[in-house]
Design an enzyme around this catalytic site. Structure first.
Site, PDB file in Angstrom:
ATOM      1  N   SER A 299       0.823  -1.136  -0.038  1.00 32.68           N
ATOM      2  CA  SER A 299       0.106  -0.072   0.063  1.00 32.68           C
ATOM      3  C   SER A 299       0.877   1.040  -0.277  1.00 32.68           C
ATOM      4  O   SER A 299       1.883   1.537  -1.014  1.00 32.68           O
ATOM      5  CB  SER A 299      -0.959   0.157   1.080  1.00 32.68           C
ATOM      6  OG  SER A 299      -1.843   1.181   1.221  1.00 32.68           O
TER       7      SER A 299
ATOM      8  N   ASP B  78      -9.568  -4.145  -5.645  1.00 35.29           N
ATOM      9  CA  ASP B  78      -8.745  -3.015  -5.012  1.00 35.29           C
ATOM     10  C   ASP B  78      -9.412  -1.666  -5.757  1.00 35.29           C
ATOM     11  O   ASP B  78      -9.311  -1.494  -6.719  1.00 35.29           O
ATOM     12  CB  ASP B  78      -7.264  -3.083  -5.105  1.00 35.29           C
ATOM     13  CG  ASP B  78      -6.477  -2.070  -4.214  1.00 35.29           C
ATOM     14  OD1 ASP B  78      -7.060  -1.008  -3.798  1.00 35.29           O
ATOM     15  OD2 ASP B  78      -5.222  -2.343  -4.424  1.00 35.29           O
TER      16      ASP B  78
ATOM     17  N   HIS C   5      -8.514  -3.894  -1.151  1.00 28.82           N
ATOM     18  CA  HIS C   5      -7.276  -3.577  -0.591  1.00 28.82           C
ATOM     19  C   HIS C   5      -6.565  -4.104   0.624  1.00 28.82           C
ATOM     20  O   HIS C   5      -7.415  -4.237   1.503  1.00 28.82           O
ATOM     21  CB  HIS C   5      -7.092  -2.037  -0.470  1.00 28.82           C
ATOM     22  CG  HIS C   5      -5.857  -1.381  -0.584  1.00 28.82           C
ATOM     23  ND1 HIS C   5      -5.043  -1.238  -1.574  1.00 28.82           N
ATOM     24  CD2 HIS C   5      -5.005  -0.715   0.697  1.00 28.82           C
ATOM     25  CE1 HIS C   5      -3.946  -0.552  -1.281  1.00 28.82           C
ATOM     26  NE2 HIS C   5      -4.098  -0.165   0.108  1.00 28.82           N
TER      27      HIS C   5
END
Length: 328
Positions: free
Chosen positions: A167, A271, A301
Site C-alpha cells: 500500500s 482494489d 485493498h
C-alpha cells in the site's frame, strides 16, 4: 459529471473510518488502539524467527526491526540469505513497523521465503508530509550498507537485496527504487536486485473505473482522498509522489531498465487502486523495465494481509520472483 471531478461516496466518513481526528495545528489524533508486537531478540526464545529493533535516526524517532530466521543460526555455514527491505502500509498516516499485522507478515516472510527482513519505521504524515518517508527509507538503505550489526553482517547477502512495501509502503518502495537507481555506487555493498510493489498506493486527478466503483470495504474512495490530502506536500493529485506518470519518474525508469532490476507488482481487481496499478505496469513496460504483474480476481485493498490462503498464495509468488531474479 466528469470522471475527473466525481465525488467519493458521501456515506463514508473518512475520519470515522480511519478513527482519526484533525487538530487545529494540522496534526491528527489517532484514536484506534492498534495491536503491537514486541521484538524477540533472545535466541533462547522458542520462536522460528528472531527480531530486534535498532535506532536509525533518533532525532526523527525512526528505527528498523530486523527479522532473522532461526534456521540461519542453526546452519551458520550455509550461504547468506537474501535481504528484503520492507515498508509497512497505512496511507502514510497510520500504523508502524511494530503493528502486529506487519510484524507477523514480516516474520512469516522470513521463514517461508528464507530471507532476512529489515522493516523500516518511517515518519508519518501529516506531522511529516512526503517526502519525509522517502528520506527515511533512503537513510535506512545507507544505514544497512554500513551497519556493524551482527545479524546483517553474518547472515544477510547484501548483494541480493529487494525493496518491498504494501500500500503506502509500496509507494515508498517505488520512489526509493527511483532514488536508489541514480546512486547505486553510493549504496555498495548493498545491491538491489528488484522491487516488490504489493498493492501500491497510487493515484491521480482523473478518477478511474475502479475508483468510481467505490466498493472496497478497506479503502473507500473518500478515505483514499483524505489520506492523500494529509500526506502530499501540496494539494495536487497529479503530484509525482501520487501519480507515477508525472515528474522525473518515467525518465528514472530508464535507469532501472539499464540496471536490469526486476519489478513485481501484486494486486487484485477489487482494489480501489487497481487501475492505477495497471497503469504503472504499462508505464514500466513501455520503458522497457522487466516487470512481472500478478493480479487476482475480486478481493479488496490489503486482502492478502488478512486471509491465510491469500497470504500463502502471495508467498508462492514472492518466492518464485526472488528465485527468478537471483538466477537471472
Amino acid at each position: 459529471m466528469s470522471s475527473q471531478t466525481a465525488p467519493s461516496n458521501p456515506t463514508v466518513d473518512p475520519y470515522q473510518h480511519l478513527q482519526i481526528a484533525l487538530n487545529a495545528d494540522g496534526t491528527i489524533t489517532r484514536l484506534r488502539e492498534v495491536p503491537n508486537t514486541p521484538p524477540t531478540p533472545d535466541p533462547g526464545h522458542p520462536t522460528p524467527v528472531l527480531s530486534k529493533d535498532i535506532p536509525l535516526n533518533q532525532s526523527n524517532n525512526t528505527w528498523v526491526r530486523i527479522f532473522l530466521p532461526r534456521e540461519a543460526l542453526d546452519h551458520n555455514s550455509s550461504p547468506k540469505l537474501p535481504l528484503i527491505v520492507y515498508f509497512h502500509g497505512g496511507g502514510f498516516i497510520l500504523l508502524s513497523a511494530a503493528s502486529s499485522i506487519f510484524h507477523d507478515f514480516c516474520a512469516n516472510m522470513a521463514t517461508d521465503l528464507h530471507v532476512i527482513v529489515v522493516s523500516v519505521e518511517y515518519r508519518l504524515a501529516p506531522e511529516h508530509r512526503l517526502p519525509a518517508a522517502y528520506d527515511d527509507a533512503m537513510e535506512a538503505l545507507h544505514w544497512i550498507k554500513t551497519t556493524p550489526d551482527g545479524w546483517l553482517r553474518d547472515y544477510a547477502d547484501l548483494s541480493n537485496t529487494f525493496i518491498m512495501g504494501v500500500s503506502a509502503g509500496g509507494n515508498i518502495a517505488y520512489h526509493v527504487g527511483l532514488r536508489a537507481s541514480v546512486e547505486t555506487d553510493k549504496l555498495e555493498p548493498l545491491v538491489i536486485e528488484g522491487l516488490i510493489l504489493h498493492q501500491p498506493y497510487l493515484g491521480g486527478s482523473q478518477r478511474t473505473p475502479s475508483e468510481l466503483r467505490d466498493n472496497d470495504p478497506i479503502l473507500p474512495l473518500s478515505v483514499s482522498d483524505l489520506m492523500w490530502e494529509l500526506s502530499l506536500p501540496i494539494a495536487d493529485r497529479d503530484h509525482e509522489y501520487c501519480n507515477p506518470k508525472v515528474g522525473d519518474g518515467p525518465q528514472l525508469l530508464e535507469k532501472i531498465k539499464l540496471l536490469g532490476w526486476k519489478v513485481l507488482v501484486v494486486g487484485c481487481d477489487g482494489d480501489t487502486l487497481f487501475d492505477h496499478q495497471i497503469e504503472l505496469v504499462k508505464l514500466m513496460r513501455e520503458k522497457g523495465v522487466s516487470v512481472v504483474s500478478q493480479f487476482g480476481e475480486g478481493g479488496h485493498h490489503g486482502v492478502d494481509m488478512y486471509e491465510p490462503a491469500k497470504v500463502k498464495a502471495l508467498h508462492v509468488v514472492l518466492k518464485n520472483f526472488i528465485l527468478s531474479s537471483l538466477v537471472a
